[in-house]
Design a protein around this motif. Structure first.
Motif, PDB file in Angstrom:
ATOM      1  N   VAL A  12       8.360  -3.716 -29.559  1.00  0.00           N
ATOM      2  CA  VAL A  12       8.565  -4.798 -28.595  1.00  0.00           C
ATOM      3  C   VAL A  12       9.920  -5.463 -28.797  1.00  0.00           C
ATOM      4  O   VAL A  12      10.595  -5.827 -27.825  1.00  0.00           O
ATOM      5  N   ARG A  13      10.333  -5.617 -30.052  1.00  0.00           N
ATOM      6  CA  ARG A  13      11.629  -6.240 -30.326  1.00  0.00           C
ATOM      7  C   ARG A  13      12.794  -5.341 -29.927  1.00  0.00           C
ATOM      8  O   ARG A  13      13.815  -5.819 -29.433  1.00  0.00           O
ATOM      9  N   ASP A  14      12.653  -4.037 -30.141  1.00  0.00           N
ATOM     10  CA  ASP A  14      13.786  -3.133 -29.977  1.00  0.00           C
ATOM     11  C   ASP A  14      13.953  -2.597 -28.558  1.00  0.00           C
ATOM     12  O   ASP A  14      15.085  -2.341 -28.116  1.00  0.00           O
ATOM     13  N   ILE A  15      12.858  -2.409 -27.825  1.00  0.00           N
ATOM     14  CA  ILE A  15      12.937  -1.677 -26.561  1.00  0.00           C
ATOM     15  C   ILE A  15      13.856  -2.326 -25.523  1.00  0.00           C
ATOM     16  O   ILE A  15      14.592  -1.609 -24.823  1.00  0.00           O
ATOM     17  N   PRO A  16      13.912  -3.684 -25.403  1.00  0.00           N
ATOM     18  CA  PRO A  16      14.831  -4.219 -24.385  1.00  0.00           C
ATOM     19  C   PRO A  16      16.290  -3.934 -24.700  1.00  0.00           C
ATOM     20  O   PRO A  16      17.102  -3.731 -23.792  1.00  0.00           O
ATOM     21  N   PHE A  17      16.627  -3.883 -25.998  1.00  0.00           N
ATOM     22  CA  PHE A  17      18.003  -3.597 -26.376  1.00  0.00           C
ATOM     23  C   PHE A  17      18.315  -2.112 -26.248  1.00  0.00           C
ATOM     24  O   PHE A  17      19.446  -1.733 -25.914  1.00  0.00           O
ATOM     25  N   ASP A  18      17.312  -1.270 -26.499  1.00  0.00           N
ATOM     26  CA  ASP A  18      17.495   0.161 -26.266  1.00  0.00           C
ATOM     27  C   ASP A  18      17.765   0.423 -24.788  1.00  0.00           C
ATOM     28  O   ASP A  18      18.636   1.229 -24.423  1.00  0.00           O
ATOM     29  N   ILE A  19      17.011  -0.260 -23.921  1.00  0.00           N
ATOM     30  CA  ILE A  19      17.197  -0.109 -22.479  1.00  0.00           C
ATOM     31  C   ILE A  19      18.586  -0.581 -22.067  1.00  0.00           C
ATOM     32  O   ILE A  19      19.302   0.089 -21.299  1.00  0.00           O
ATOM     33  N   ALA A  20      18.986  -1.761 -22.593  1.00  0.00           N
ATOM     34  CA  ALA A  20      20.295  -2.314 -22.235  1.00  0.00           C
ATOM     35  C   ALA A  20      21.431  -1.410 -22.696  1.00  0.00           C
ATOM     36  O   ALA A  20      22.451  -1.262 -22.010  1.00  0.00           O
ATOM     37  N   VAL A  26      13.577 -21.921  -9.937  1.00  0.00           N
ATOM     38  CA  VAL A  26      13.688 -20.862 -10.936  1.00  0.00           C
ATOM     39  C   VAL A  26      15.121 -20.891 -11.451  1.00  0.00           C
ATOM     40  O   VAL A  26      16.060 -20.651 -10.688  1.00  0.00           O
ATOM     41  N   PHE A  27      15.287 -21.216 -12.739  1.00  0.00           N
ATOM     42  CA  PHE A  27      16.626 -21.292 -13.310  1.00  0.00           C
ATOM     43  C   PHE A  27      16.969 -19.965 -13.954  1.00  0.00           C
ATOM     44  O   PHE A  27      16.360 -19.555 -14.946  1.00  0.00           O
ATOM     45  N   ASN A  28      17.977 -19.295 -13.375  1.00  0.00           N
ATOM     46  CA  ASN A  28      18.369 -17.994 -13.875  1.00  0.00           C
ATOM     47  C   ASN A  28      19.882 -17.885 -14.049  1.00  0.00           C
ATOM     48  O   ASN A  28      20.407 -16.815 -14.308  1.00  0.00           O
ATOM     49  N   ALA A  29      20.586 -19.012 -13.922  1.00  0.00           N
ATOM     50  CA  ALA A  29      22.034 -19.001 -14.102  1.00  0.00           C
ATOM     51  C   ALA A  29      22.363 -18.776 -15.573  1.00  0.00           C
ATOM     52  O   ALA A  29      21.672 -19.270 -16.458  1.00  0.00           O
ATOM     53  N   ALA A  30      23.432 -18.025 -15.829  1.00  0.00           N
ATOM     54  CA  ALA A  30      23.800 -17.721 -17.211  1.00  0.00           C
ATOM     55  C   ALA A  30      25.274 -17.362 -17.287  1.00  0.00           C
ATOM     56  O   ALA A  30      25.870 -16.885 -16.317  1.00  0.00           O
ATOM     57  N   ALA A  31      25.843 -17.579 -18.471  1.00  0.00           N
ATOM     58  CA  ALA A  31      27.208 -17.133 -18.725  1.00  0.00           C
ATOM     59  C   ALA A  31      27.236 -15.607 -18.784  1.00  0.00           C
ATOM     60  O   ALA A  31      26.211 -14.976 -19.067  1.00  0.00           O
ATOM     61  N   PRO A  32      28.382 -14.996 -18.508  1.00  0.00           N
ATOM     62  CA  PRO A  32      28.464 -13.525 -18.563  1.00  0.00           C
ATOM     63  C   PRO A  32      28.040 -12.990 -19.929  1.00  0.00           C
ATOM     64  O   PRO A  32      28.322 -13.595 -20.959  1.00  0.00           O
ATOM     65  N   GLN A  33      27.363 -11.852 -19.923  1.00  0.00           N
ATOM     66  CA  GLN A  33      26.913 -11.228 -21.158  1.00  0.00           C
ATOM     67  C   GLN A  33      28.101 -10.575 -21.861  1.00  0.00           C
ATOM     68  O   GLN A  33      28.891  -9.864 -21.241  1.00  0.00           O
ATOM     69  N   PRO A  34      28.255 -10.797 -23.173  1.00  0.00           N
ATOM     70  CA  PRO A  34      29.318 -10.120 -23.909  1.00  0.00           C
ATOM     71  C   PRO A  34      28.970  -8.654 -24.145  1.00  0.00           C
ATOM     72  O   PRO A  34      27.829  -8.233 -23.949  1.00  0.00           O
ATOM     73  N   ASP A  35      29.951  -7.891 -24.596  1.00  0.00           N
ATOM     74  CA  ASP A  35      29.728  -6.460 -24.816  1.00  0.00           C
ATOM     75  C   ASP A  35      28.715  -6.191 -25.914  1.00  0.00           C
ATOM     76  O   ASP A  35      28.089  -5.124 -25.933  1.00  0.00           O
ATOM     77  N   ASP A  36      28.527  -7.155 -26.861  1.00  0.00           N
ATOM     78  CA  ASP A  36      27.606  -6.926 -27.974  1.00  0.00           C
ATOM     79  C   ASP A  36      26.200  -7.422 -27.672  1.00  0.00           C
ATOM     80  O   ASP A  36      25.389  -7.598 -28.574  1.00  0.00           O
ATOM     81  N   ALA A  37      25.879  -7.641 -26.381  1.00  0.00           N
ATOM     82  CA  ALA A  37      24.568  -8.170 -26.026  1.00  0.00           C
ATOM     83  C   ALA A  37      23.439  -7.180 -26.310  1.00  0.00           C
ATOM     84  O   ALA A  37      22.275  -7.549 -26.259  1.00  0.00           O
ATOM     85  N   THR A  38      23.781  -5.931 -26.601  1.00  0.00           N
ATOM     86  CA  THR A  38      22.743  -4.964 -26.961  1.00  0.00           C
ATOM     87  C   THR A  38      22.339  -5.080 -28.424  1.00  0.00           C
ATOM     88  O   THR A  38      21.446  -4.378 -28.884  1.00  0.00           O
ATOM     89  N   ASP A  39      22.997  -5.983 -29.164  1.00  0.00           N
ATOM     90  CA  ASP A  39      22.640  -6.249 -30.558  1.00  0.00           C
ATOM     91  C   ASP A  39      21.675  -7.428 -30.586  1.00  0.00           C
ATOM     92  O   ASP A  39      22.010  -8.515 -30.096  1.00  0.00           O
ATOM     93  N   PRO A  40      20.458  -7.278 -31.167  1.00  0.00           N
ATOM     94  CA  PRO A  40      19.495  -8.378 -31.178  1.00  0.00           C
ATOM     95  C   PRO A  40      20.044  -9.666 -31.764  1.00  0.00           C
ATOM     96  O   PRO A  40      19.670 -10.761 -31.332  1.00  0.00           O
ATOM     97  N   SER A  41      20.954  -9.580 -32.744  1.00  0.00           N
ATOM     98  CA  SER A  41      21.492 -10.791 -33.362  1.00  0.00           C
ATOM     99  C   SER A  41      22.382 -11.574 -32.404  1.00  0.00           C
ATOM    100  O   SER A  41      22.675 -12.750 -32.631  1.00  0.00           O
ATOM    101  N   ASP A  76      24.681  -5.554 -17.876  1.00  0.00           N
ATOM    102  CA  ASP A  76      24.658  -6.236 -16.579  1.00  0.00           C
ATOM    103  C   ASP A  76      23.341  -6.011 -15.829  1.00  0.00           C
ATOM    104  O   ASP A  76      22.953  -6.813 -14.988  1.00  0.00           O
ATOM    105  N   GLU A  77      22.699  -4.901 -16.120  1.00  0.00           N
ATOM    106  CA  GLU A  77      21.426  -4.615 -15.457  1.00  0.00           C
ATOM    107  C   GLU A  77      20.290  -5.444 -16.044  1.00  0.00           C
ATOM    108  O   GLU A  77      19.316  -5.734 -15.371  1.00  0.00           O
ATOM    109  N   THR A  78      20.388  -5.795 -17.318  1.00  0.00           N
ATOM    110  CA  THR A  78      19.368  -6.539 -18.063  1.00  0.00           C
ATOM    111  C   THR A  78      17.980  -5.950 -17.800  1.00  0.00           C
ATOM    112  O   THR A  78      17.850  -4.848 -17.291  1.00  0.00           O
ATOM    113  N   SER A  79      16.910  -6.654 -18.151  1.00  0.00           N
ATOM    114  CA  SER A  79      15.547  -6.135 -17.938  1.00  0.00           C
ATOM    115  C   SER A  79      15.057  -6.582 -16.562  1.00  0.00           C
ATOM    116  O   SER A  79      14.070  -7.322 -16.438  1.00  0.00           O
TER     117      SER A  79
END
Length: 335
Positions: free
Chosen positions: A222-230, A88-103, A236-239
């Motif tokens: 569906v598109r918006d709810i993960p970013f609303d949660i974040a 299971v590959f789940n490694a990732a670079a740190p999330q930036p502060d703007d990760a709550t923006d879908p773009s 850092d909590e992600t989904s």
């Protein structure tokens, strides 16, 4: 079954391990991470928690001492010696502060591609092993792993079940029903160009009839709810909860599959009706749906070796058009 989670000390990696320890207690889990201390600490804590899972009233089968799995930690250098049945590959670079923006998802490929290349080097010493990619952008990274490792394409799987859970939640609210009675497969891209297959959606076994405005409303949800949660909970909590449950569902399906009877995603105790309940995961395509040199979410059967079969459904015209847009979006970012 032995599952090695690469990026195992991460939020998602640890939550997957915790979920498996409760729902699939016979599975062995290795938390593989460059932060060896954190991986060890999480693994030890989860092992302690598994004692309570085992002794709770109504504990799930598999908690007897003869079949119980282990939770351990390892470094990337030890991957070759682990001999896992599933990666299971789940490694990732740190999330930036703007990760709550879908773009902001557009920048994820650049941030995570170097990690994919490094991990692919570590995996070269392994025999072909099913690889479940959870890191975004999932479809693009699945295809990069496929080209870098040159294992059989059935080994490469991209997780994409969170959208399914979000869509059925939206449909349940729309029809005033319960989400557990709703089925709506999601094809295409894990991201902007997801394709809800409303032509195959069911509520308590009956076809779903939605208007164009209702479709638009469901897609926006569906598109918006993960970013609303974040935004409310922090990037850092992600989904973590829906993703870990969905990943565990894939792992349990592969662990339960028989060589003669692959798993199509049908829940336990439910009689499948045709392709009803088949789940969609991203995998490299070689002509299916008219596409190649790309990975997209498509309906699949799973077995212990990965993707056992890809179903080619007859889609509605608008669904086919949306699937092509997903193909063009993902393909544009690939070499």
């Amino acid at each position: 079954m032995h599952v090695a989670i690469i990026g195992g000390a991460s939020t998602i990696g640890t939550t997957v391990a915790y979920t498996l320890s409760g729902l699939a207690p016979s599975v062995d889990v290795s938390l593989v991470d460059i932060n060896e201390g954190a991986a060890w600490a999480h693994g030890t804590d989860i092992e302690h928690a598994s004692y309570h899972f085992a002794h709770a009233p109504g504990a799930v089968p598999g908690h007897d001492t003869e079949s119980v799995g282990t939770i351990r930690s390892a470094t990337p250098d030890e991957l070759g010696a682990l001999d896992p049945d599933l990666l299971v590959f789940n490694a990732a670079a740190p999330q930036p502060d703007d990760a709550t923006d879908p773009s902001a998802r557009e920048a994820e490929l650049e941030r995570n591609l170097s990690i994919v290349r490094d991990v692919a080097e570590d995996l070269q010493s392994l025999d072909p092993t099913p690889l479940l990619v959870v890191t975004n952008p999932i479809d693009r990274l699945v295809y990069h792993f496929y080209t870098l490792l040159e294992w059989p394409r059935r080994c490469f799987i991209g997780y994409s079940l969170s959208e399914t859970a979000r869509m059925v939640d939206g449909i349940a609210d729309l029809v005033d029903g319960h989400r557990n009675d709703v089925y709506c497969p999601m094809m295409g891209e894990h991201g902007e160009h997801m394709v809800p297959v409303f032509s195959r959606a069911r509520v308590d076994g009956d076809p779903l009839d939605v208007t164009e405005s209702e479709r638009t409303e469901l897609m926006e949800y569906v598109r918006d709810i993960p970013f609303d949660i974040a935004e409310e909970r922090g990037v850092d909590e992600t989904s973590r909860w829906v993703t870990s449950a969905g990943v565990s569902r894939v792992v349990r399906a592969m662990a339960a599959a028989d060589d003669d009877v692959p798993i199509d995603g049908t829940p336990a105790g439910v009689e499948p009706a045709g392709d009803d309940w088949t789940f969609c995961l991203s995998t490299p395509l070689d002509g299916e749906y008219g596409f190649e040199d790309v990975s997209l979410g498509v309906p699949v059967d799973l077995d212990a070796d990965g993707v056992a079969a890809i179903h080619e459904w007859d889609l509605a015209d608008d669904e086919s058009a949306e699937l092509r847009r997903a193909y063009e979006s993902v393909r544009a970012d690939l070499p």
